[in-house]
Design a protein around this motif. Structure first.
Motif, PDB file in Angstrom:
ATOM      1  N   LEU A  20      33.504 -38.141  35.961  1.00 36.68           N
ATOM      2  CA  LEU A  20      32.647 -37.923  34.799  1.00 36.68           C
ATOM      3  C   LEU A  20      33.279 -38.470  33.532  1.00 36.68           C
ATOM      4  N   LEU A  21      34.591 -38.277  33.376  1.00 36.23           N
ATOM      5  CA  LEU A  21      35.273 -38.807  32.198  1.00 36.23           C
ATOM      6  C   LEU A  21      35.152 -40.322  32.146  1.00 36.23           C
ATOM      7  N   ALA A  22      35.344 -40.958  33.284  1.00 37.56           N
ATOM      8  CA  ALA A  22      35.197 -42.418  33.334  1.00 37.56           C
ATOM      9  C   ALA A  22      33.771 -42.822  32.984  1.00 37.56           C
ATOM     10  N   ALA A  23      32.784 -42.039  33.457  1.00 37.62           N
ATOM     11  CA  ALA A  23      31.383 -42.353  33.168  1.00 37.62           C
ATOM     12  C   ALA A  23      31.077 -42.203  31.680  1.00 37.62           C
ATOM     13  N   ILE A  24      31.632 -41.152  31.049  1.00 32.70           N
ATOM     14  CA  ILE A  24      31.402 -40.944  29.616  1.00 32.70           C
ATOM     15  C   ILE A  24      32.033 -42.068  28.799  1.00 32.70           C
ATOM     16  N   LEU A  25      33.261 -42.419  29.144  1.00 34.04           N
ATOM     17  CA  LEU A  25      33.929 -43.498  28.418  1.00 34.04           C
ATOM     18  C   LEU A  25      33.184 -44.818  28.594  1.00 34.04           C
ATOM     19  N   LEU A  26      32.668 -45.036  29.812  1.00 41.53           N
ATOM     20  CA  LEU A  26      31.896 -46.258  30.071  1.00 41.53           C
ATOM     21  C   LEU A  26      30.588 -46.250  29.287  1.00 41.53           C
ATOM     22  N   ALA A  27      29.907 -45.074  29.249  1.00 41.43           N
ATOM     23  CA  ALA A  27      28.649 -44.973  28.510  1.00 41.43           C
ATOM     24  C   ALA A  27      28.876 -45.187  27.021  1.00 41.43           C
ATOM     25  N   ARG A  28      29.986 -44.646  26.491  1.00 40.24           N
ATOM     26  CA  ARG A  28      30.290 -44.838  25.062  1.00 40.24           C
ATOM     27  C   ARG A  28      30.472 -46.317  24.736  1.00 40.24           C
ATOM     28  N   LYS A  29      31.099 -47.028  25.682  1.00 38.50           N
ATOM     29  CA  LYS A  29      31.353 -48.451  25.424  1.00 38.50           C
ATOM     30  C   LYS A  29      30.110 -49.293  25.677  1.00 38.50           C
ATOM     31  N   ALA A  30      29.418 -49.012  26.807  1.00 37.61           N
ATOM     32  CA  ALA A  30      28.255 -49.820  27.168  1.00 37.61           C
ATOM     33  C   ALA A  30      27.106 -49.637  26.193  1.00 37.61           C
ATOM     34  N   PHE A  31      26.930 -48.400  25.697  1.00 41.66           N
ATOM     35  CA  PHE A  31      25.804 -48.106  24.800  1.00 41.66           C
ATOM     36  C   PHE A  31      26.291 -47.838  23.373  1.00 41.66           C
ATOM     37  N   LYS A  32      27.361 -48.529  23.022  1.00 40.52           N
ATOM     38  CA  LYS A  32      27.965 -48.317  21.713  1.00 40.52           C
ATOM     39  C   LYS A  32      26.969 -48.525  20.578  1.00 40.52           C
ATOM     40  N   HIS A  33      26.102 -49.504  20.743  1.00 41.56           N
ATOM     41  CA  HIS A  33      25.143 -49.824  19.676  1.00 41.56           C
ATOM     42  C   HIS A  33      23.787 -49.163  19.901  1.00 41.56           C
ATOM     43  N   GLN A  34      23.642 -48.415  20.989  1.00 45.23           N
ATOM     44  CA  GLN A  34      22.374 -47.711  21.261  1.00 45.23           C
ATOM     45  C   GLN A  34      22.469 -46.204  21.030  1.00 45.23           C
ATOM     46  N   LEU A  35      23.697 -45.664  20.990  1.00 51.19           N
ATOM     47  CA  LEU A  35      23.888 -44.229  20.792  1.00 51.19           C
ATOM     48  C   LEU A  35      24.376 -43.951  19.380  1.00 51.19           C
ATOM     49  N   THR A  36      23.759 -43.003  18.732  1.00 54.71           N
ATOM     50  CA  THR A  36      24.208 -42.598  17.401  1.00 54.71           C
ATOM     51  C   THR A  36      25.549 -41.883  17.532  1.00 54.71           C
ATOM     52  N   CYS A 311      31.492 -49.921   9.121  1.00 53.03           N
ATOM     53  CA  CYS A 311      30.375 -50.490   9.889  1.00 53.03           C
ATOM     54  C   CYS A 311      29.102 -49.662   9.778  1.00 53.03           C
ATOM     55  N   TYR A 312      29.153 -48.579   9.002  1.00 53.30           N
ATOM     56  CA  TYR A 312      28.018 -47.649   8.994  1.00 53.30           C
ATOM     57  C   TYR A 312      26.762 -48.274   8.398  1.00 53.30           C
ATOM     58  N   ARG A 313      25.642 -48.046   9.083  1.00 54.89           N
ATOM     59  CA  ARG A 313      24.328 -48.416   8.581  1.00 54.89           C
ATOM     60  C   ARG A 313      23.406 -47.225   8.794  1.00 54.89           C
ATOM     61  N   ARG A 314      22.525 -47.008   7.895  1.00 49.40           N
ATOM     62  CA  ARG A 314      21.605 -45.868   8.022  1.00 49.40           C
ATOM     63  C   ARG A 314      20.803 -46.001   9.309  1.00 49.40           C
ATOM     64  N   GLU A 315      20.624 -44.878   9.990  1.00 49.73           N
ATOM     65  CA  GLU A 315      19.958 -44.867  11.293  1.00 49.73           C
ATOM     66  C   GLU A 315      18.448 -44.900  11.132  1.00 49.73           C
ATOM     67  N   SER A 316      17.828 -45.869  11.793  1.00 42.20           N
ATOM     68  CA  SER A 316      16.374 -45.936  11.766  1.00 42.20           C
ATOM     69  C   SER A 316      15.802 -44.886  12.714  1.00 42.20           C
ATOM     70  N   ARG A 317      14.510 -44.634  12.555  1.00 41.16           N
ATOM     71  CA  ARG A 317      13.852 -43.648  13.413  1.00 41.16           C
ATOM     72  C   ARG A 317      13.889 -44.095  14.883  1.00 41.16           C
ATOM     73  N   TRP A 318      13.654 -45.372  15.128  1.00 39.79           N
ATOM     74  CA  TRP A 318      13.664 -45.892  16.489  1.00 39.79           C
ATOM     75  C   TRP A 318      15.065 -45.789  17.100  1.00 39.79           C
ATOM     76  N   TYR A 319      16.076 -46.031  16.304  1.00 41.04           N
ATOM     77  CA  TYR A 319      17.463 -45.928  16.762  1.00 41.04           C
ATOM     78  C   TYR A 319      17.766 -44.501  17.235  1.00 41.04           C
ATOM     79  N   GLN A 320      17.298 -43.524  16.487  1.00 36.18           N
ATOM     80  CA  GLN A 320      17.524 -42.128  16.859  1.00 36.18           C
ATOM     81  C   GLN A 320      16.759 -41.762  18.131  1.00 36.18           C
ATOM     82  N   VAL A 321      15.504 -42.202  18.240  1.00 37.25           N
ATOM     83  CA  VAL A 321      14.692 -41.903  19.428  1.00 37.25           C
ATOM     84  C   VAL A 321      15.301 -42.544  20.664  1.00 37.25           C
TER      85      VAL A 321
END
Length: 599
Positions: A20-36, A311-321
């Motif tokens: 699970l730890l490996a999966a979380i670390l992978l998800a953080r990296k793979a979806f770095k720009h998709q997860l707030t 690198c911070y940019r304000r989160e759009s509504r679509w980004y949050q959804v």
């Protein structure tokens, strides 16, 4: 001493935690720009949840879709003791002919020393960690007592404005102290914010505002409670280096999420100033990480946070959804697989039973001090009546009630036929005269002849027996105890509710067996008739070290246009046998006017 089963679950969970730890670390990296940042932090709550699973009964979670990852390690009983059949048999014969019952005594093997030693080390480590956490909490309490209410009116007004800006309606006191170098939020039920006295004179109003906003965000998102949960998990998993690593990463992600929440309330031209404020506290590490949340941190943490601010940019509504959808998918996958690690699931000890048509019964007076359950199912009306639902879904050894399904498998695979079920006695002397001669299916079922059904199982073979039990979903379907032993207080387990559901399918001819097979077994378990009703059933007794500890009576009554399927199981330290379970059942059936035994 903690049961060894918990140690086994902890070991199994340690393997899953790694994955699970490996999966979380992978998800953080793979979806770095998709997860707030906030969702990336929330991923760690799944890790916290899995840490708790070994101590949570499966019945409080929805059914998992995962396959069991590990079976019970090692047998519970000594095969040597069960092998000497003639010396081991003890009787529990009923005074009532139709409920005569015989049981075999098995001996528990002495537990190996290594699990006990490891359990002792684990508990000693927990004691040390608990002491450290108590000390940390005590230091926080002392700090709060020594802190003074903030006197500076301008800062108090600024704090009130920050609290409103953060959307916090609850009053949160703010204190100042000379004993800390970095601001902290502390207190579980009554949170407060404590700031260093020197900060009031050394920092500008703008910088103080950033600090207050940061600590208020910690309070808003219940980070102090999460700190306590993390501390509890580290007490239990003190031995696991990956848990320490995961929590370090979790704290880092929490601070980044908190920074992002603060930045969302600031103007873009203030981001640089907020980052500069963080740098001021890069060397000021709080000693109260278990009980408090703070703005400062290690240089490495501060560097990651500065990069996030840059690198911070304000989160759009679509980004949050989009981020929430991804989190939901990940959560469903994790929660769907974790019941395999629960307090019940690794041994399959609790059956998950979901039905709306259940009436709860109070039959305490019938059980005469025995722990147990009674399950009744009315076939045509599709109605369950259950006494003690928890015990009714708990899987225990089937003992001689399993012989119904041993016979079904033997008939289905040709080990015997309805016309030729005779097995020759090999001359071994048994303490029961009824066992010391050749047997047919009917006589062996009537006298519960163990050697007959062991011979059937040997001829049928374990692979086909396993296939048979799998096809009908018989309990936990674990035959690892070995031929002639797995159903005798060993590996095979089944709950009263499952017994009833299987017998209901048996009565409806919905089991995957030929009609002539069902008919032959039904005739073999016929017990008696009374007032137009026919009673079918089988007793079972589990005897350990000479004591009857597990009693069964399962069966059904055909009366008029209704079929009543029942299962009674009792547990105790002595005299918990099939005879007693049968008498309890007969009293219940008589009082409910389902079946009345003729005198």
């Amino acid at each position: 001493m903690i049961p060894h089963s918990y140690m086994i679950r902890l070991c199994l969970n340690s393997i899953v935690l790694t994955v699970l730890l490996a999966a979380i670390l992978l998800a953080r990296k793979a979806f770095k720009h998709q997860l707030t940042p906030r969702i990336r932090y929330h991923l760690w709550f799944l890790f916290l949840f899995v840490l708790a699973v070994p101590f949570v009964p499966c019945s409080v979670m929805f059914p998992g879709c995962a396959v069991k990852l590990l079976q019970f390690l090692g047998g519970s009983f000594s095969s040597g003791n069960t092998g000497t059949i003639g010396a081991a048999y003890q009787t529990a014969a009923s005074t009532e002919y139709i409920l005569q019952d015989f049981s075999v005594s098995v001996s528990r093997a002495a537990p190996p020393a290594l699990p006990s030693v490891l359990t002792g080390i684990w508990m000693a480590g927990m004691g040390f960690m608990a002491g450290f956490n108590i000390y940390s909490c005590q230091k926080i309490r002392q700090l709060k007592k020594s802190s003074l209410p903030l006197q500076n009116k301008e800062v108090r007004d600024l704090f009130k404005k920050c609290r409103e800006e953060s959307g916090i309606k609850k009053e949160i006191p703010v204190y100042s102290s000379a004993y800390i170098s970095s601001p902290i939020a502390a207190g579980l039920w009554k949170p407060c914010i404590i700031v260093p006295i020197h900060m009031l004179s050394e920092l500008s109003q703008k910088e103080i505002r950033y600090i207050l906003l940061h600590e208020l965000i910690h309070c808003k998102h219940k980070d102090l409670l999460v700190n306590r949960l993390m501390a509890l998990a580290q007490i239990i998993y003190w031995f696991h280096p990956l848990v320490w690593f995961a929590f370090r990463e979790m704290r880092s992600d929490r601070e980044i999420a908190c920074d992002s929440s603060v930045l969302s309330m600031l103007e873009p031209d203030s981001y640089f100033d907020y980052g500069s404020t963080l740098i001021n506290f890069a060397e000021k590490i709080s000693l109260f990480s278990y009980s408090a949340a703070r703005i400062g941190g290690s240089k490495k943490e501060i560097k990651k946070r500065i990069l996030n601010i840059a690198c911070y940019r304000r989160e759009s509504r679509w980004y949050q959804v989009k981020s929430r959808i991804l989190f939901t998918v990940i959560t469903v996958v994790v929660l769907g697989c974790t019941p395999v690690l629960s307090a019940d699931a690794y041994t399959g000890s609790q059956y998950v039973f979901a039905s709306d048509n259940v009436t709860e019964l109070d039959l305490t007076s019938y059980f005469c001090g025995y722990k147990g359950s009674f399950v009744l199912y009315e076939l045509n009306s599709d109605q369950y009546c259950i006494y003690n639902r928890e015990a009714g879904t708990r899987r225990v050894s089937p003992d001689s009630t399993y012989k119904i399904y041993s016979a079904l498998a033997a008939l289905e695979h040709g080990s015997i036929t309805p016309e030729a079920s005779l097995r020759s006695w090999d001359g071994t002397s048994y303490p029961f005269n009824s066992w010391n001669h050749d047997q047919t299916l009917d006589s062996a079922m009537e006298h519960s002849v163990n050697w007959y059904f062991t011979a059937l199982d040997e001829k049928t073979g374990l692979p086909r027996l396993k296939q048979c039990l799998d096809s009908i979903s018989y309990g936990n379907r674990d035959l690892s105890g070995g031929l002639g032993r797995y159903w005798l207080e060993s590996s095979l387990k089944i709950s009263p509710v499952e017994q009833v559901k299987l017998l209901a399918r048996f009565c409806q001819d919905k089991l995957p067996f030929r009609q002539e097979t069902i008919k032959a077994v039904k005739e073999s378990i016929f017990l008696s008739s009374s007032k137009g009703a026919s009673l079918y059933g089988k007793t079972g007794t589990g005897t350990v070290d000479g004591e009857n500890v597990n009693g069964w009576f399962i069966g059904f009554v055909e009366s008029g246009g209704e079929t009543y399927v029942f299962a009674t199981n009792i547990q105790g330290e002595a005299q918990a046998n099939g005879t007693t379970a049968g008498k309890i059942t007969m009293d219940i059936l008589n009082d409910r006017e389902i079946y009345t035994q003729l005198p």
